[in-house]
Design a protein around this motif. Sequence first.
Motif, PDB file in Angstrom:
ATOM      1  N   MET A   1       0.868  -0.991   0.006  1.00  0.00           N
ATOM      2  CA  MET A   1       0.119   0.101   0.029  1.00  0.00           C
ATOM      3  C   MET A   1       0.973   1.288   0.081  1.00  0.00           C
ATOM      4  O   MET A   1       1.579   1.481   0.811  1.00  0.00           O
ATOM      5  N   LYS A   2       0.509   2.141  -1.043  1.00  0.00           N
ATOM      6  CA  LYS A   2       1.525   3.170  -0.988  1.00  0.00           C
ATOM      7  C   LYS A   2       0.585   4.820  -0.851  1.00  0.00           C
ATOM      8  O   LYS A   2      -0.628   4.545  -1.404  1.00  0.00           O
TER       9      LYS A   2
ATOM     10  N   LYS B   1      -6.056  15.097  -3.783  1.00  0.00           N
ATOM     11  CA  LYS B   1      -6.005  14.430  -2.188  1.00  0.00           C
ATOM     12  C   LYS B   1      -4.972  13.430  -2.302  1.00  0.00           C
ATOM     13  O   LYS B   1      -4.618  12.977  -3.312  1.00  0.00           O
ATOM     14  N   LYS B   2      -4.334  13.055  -1.105  1.00  0.00           N
ATOM     15  CA  LYS B   2      -3.811  12.068  -0.760  1.00  0.00           C
ATOM     16  C   LYS B   2      -4.419  10.801  -0.472  1.00  0.00           C
ATOM     17  O   LYS B   2      -5.181  10.935   0.606  1.00  0.00           O
TER      18      LYS B   2
ATOM     19  N   ASP C   1      -1.728  16.149   4.106  1.00  0.00           N
ATOM     20  CA  ASP C   1      -1.140  16.847   2.683  1.00  0.00           C
ATOM     21  C   ASP C   1       0.343  16.603   2.897  1.00  0.00           C
ATOM     22  O   ASP C   1       0.961  16.479   1.633  1.00  0.00           O
ATOM     23  N   ASP C   2       0.887  16.419   3.938  1.00  0.00           N
ATOM     24  CA  ASP C   2       2.355  16.568   4.032  1.00  0.00           C
ATOM     25  C   ASP C   2       3.140  15.290   4.109  1.00  0.00           C
ATOM     26  O   ASP C   2       4.246  15.014   4.076  1.00  0.00           O
ATOM     27  N   VAL C   3       2.033  14.117   3.752  1.00  0.00           N
ATOM     28  CA  VAL C   3       2.432  12.743   3.665  1.00  0.00           C
ATOM     29  C   VAL C   3       3.322  12.505   2.334  1.00  0.00           C
ATOM     30  O   VAL C   3       2.484  12.932   1.210  1.00  0.00           O
ATOM     31  N   GLU C   4       4.288  11.969   2.340  1.00  0.00           N
ATOM     32  CA  GLU C   4       5.179  11.788   1.088  1.00  0.00           C
ATOM     33  C   GLU C   4       4.404  10.846   0.121  1.00  0.00           C
ATOM     34  O   GLU C   4       4.204   9.774   0.514  1.00  0.00           O
TER      35      GLU C   4
ATOM     36  N   LEU D   1       2.981   2.322   3.212  1.00  0.00           N
ATOM     37  CA  LEU D   1       2.376   2.366   4.591  1.00  0.00           C
ATOM     38  C   LEU D   1       2.726   0.952   5.454  1.00  0.00           C
ATOM     39  O   LEU D   1       2.888  -0.405   4.809  1.00  0.00           O
ATOM     40  N   ALA D   2       2.936   1.000   6.690  1.00  0.00           N
ATOM     41  CA  ALA D   2       3.626  -0.166   7.086  1.00  0.00           C
ATOM     42  C   ALA D   2       2.909  -0.471   8.398  1.00  0.00           C
ATOM     43  O   ALA D   2       2.099   0.506   9.036  1.00  0.00           O
TER      44      ALA D   2
END
Length: 698
Positions: free
Chosen positions: A602-603, A650-651, A689-692, A697-698
């Motif tokens: 998952m990214k 959106k992220k 918004d600041d997630v690269e 996802l871990a």
Amino acid sequence: MKVREILVTSALPYANGYIHLGHLVEYIQTDIWVRAMKAQGHQVTYVCADDAHGTAIMLKAEANGVTPEEQIATVKASHEADFSKFLINFDNYHTTHSEENKHFSELIYRRLNDAGHISTKDVEQLFDPEKQLFLADRFVKGTCPECDSPDQYGDNCEVCGTTYDATDLKDPHSTLSNATPVLKTSKHYFFDLPGFEQFLKDWTRSDNRLQVSVANKLQEWFDAGLASWDISRDAPYFGFQIPDTPSDEPDKYFYVWLDAPVGYMASFKNLCDKREGTDNALDFDRYWMQENEQKTEVYHFIGKDIVYFHALFWPAMLAGSEFRTPTGVFAHGFLMVNGEKMSKSRGTFIKAETYAEHLHPEYLRYYFASKLSDKVEDINLDLEDFMQKVNSDLVGKVVNIASRSAGFLIKKYDGMLSEVCVESELLEDITKTGDEIAAAYENREFSRAMRLIMQCADKANEYIDGKKPWSLAKQEGTEQEVQDVCSVAINIFRQLMVYLAPVLPELTANAKEFLNIDDLSFASRNEWLLGHKINKFKPLMQRIEEKDIAAMVEDSKASLAQTDTPTDSADSTSANTNTQLVAADTEQTDYIGIEDFAKVEMKVAHVVACNHVEGADKLLQFTLDVGEDKPRNVFSGIRKFYEPEQLLDKKVICVTNLAPRKMKFGISEGMVLSAGDPKTQLTVIILADDVEIGSTLA
């Protein structure tokens, strides 16, 4: 003031199951509006009926070992009992299985047919050889023709999102008998909906007939192109036979959605016949003939899930058969409980009957009113907030005004109020607020009306707290002041009862007895109670206790476990492995190991573009940047829950190591994660918004 002549309906409940709190949102909303408009002096008639036709009712009756007629009669009695408990005051409650409905259904059909709006064509359908009936999509399951996922319904795949015809399924089987269906051809009758396209485009945008969001949603149907509507079903079917068919076609029946809305007319005609020759007689033609459309008003209150039928099919049918169309169609959202879909295992899928065994229905009427607006928004019944709000607003604020003032007046002044009002400015202010409250009711802004009413209650309590009649009563020479203060309080209480009467009819009826008055119409607020004698105060409302709510929840678990049948179930959940994640409402018994979970990649994905998919009414097409050399194309079956612009930029979370799926509209290269129920509400999981972009996802 001009007295308006208004006919109001709620959507017809289906005659194969019980009434639950989700249903009651609509009937309570409608009843409050009707009572408010009547209180303002208008002539308002409220009719409804059971929707009593269709394959599902036929099958339910068969399962219960009774005739369809016996089945619908039993359910109708149950529905009427439940509505009565919640003080829903229909002027008439009828059934679509009636002579009136048969007459008008046939009349509308014949007029449409004579005008050239009905056509026929052969349709190839799946047929159950054991049950000897044609199978609707929901009665067929099989393997998806695109992704080979098993156990998919006959209209779309919940795994890959592909839409298809039931005849495209691989290895199909009937959910009724488990038999393998066969293809069979039958002649079907169609209504020419595309012929009314321009009329409907104008109608949906004119005279505030629809909420703006509803009109905008309907534009999608125009953009996709309207299709002729199949209005026939083959025997065996419980309903009305289509008239004037060739002698070799005796088994053609009206599809339930043709005669269901006609039930509004039928119920009203039944009422007109009942009242004929009386002082409150009604003229059917005055409300339903085209030439009278500007003289009377017709409004439908419905759920957002049936807008299509009420705002496209229904007005087109009426216009094509020379009847008037509705003045307005008002849609509302769904009910959530404690922020989630109603759940049987959690005891939040609550039957009306179960609620009424534990709590007063007026509590719910007030809470719904405090949440309802003129928007098409879902509302949440938070049981903790419900208890706090009712206890604080109704018991702590409103009823408290009367209880803390009446004792002094009864004990010291034999219940007599002062001859003059010593706080006329305060009372005039609250009286004038009635104009805003009346407007809020009329505009279906019930939550705003409740806020205004509670502001008036706050002013009364602040006044009483400031004057402290309990302290004044202990002092010498203050007898008149105590009477004056308590008289002001009682007058404000009376005004609050005027304003709350549409919501709390039983409380206000008891308040009228206490106040010794007969009238709580909106106009009566302009006449203050001066030199007036009240009766002894009796408790008007009790506080909600936590134990009562807990008992209701527990009983809901038990009662639904005992009565649930496949046709009743409205809480089914399914685990979607490709288009969304659905929270299962069952105890986990099949576990996976960490190594299984580790296989899922998952990214974080950035939504570069999001668009409707032409020809697919359930899909959105995403262009996702997941940190790779080129963006990914992903299809997701969430169109009915989102407009594309809501998700742009959106992220989101994308499962990136699923095998690409070839679909009718292109290749899907991943899965966008969302949560909820695909039948009621799905929410895409949005990241900060600041997630690269591209991070795992871990």
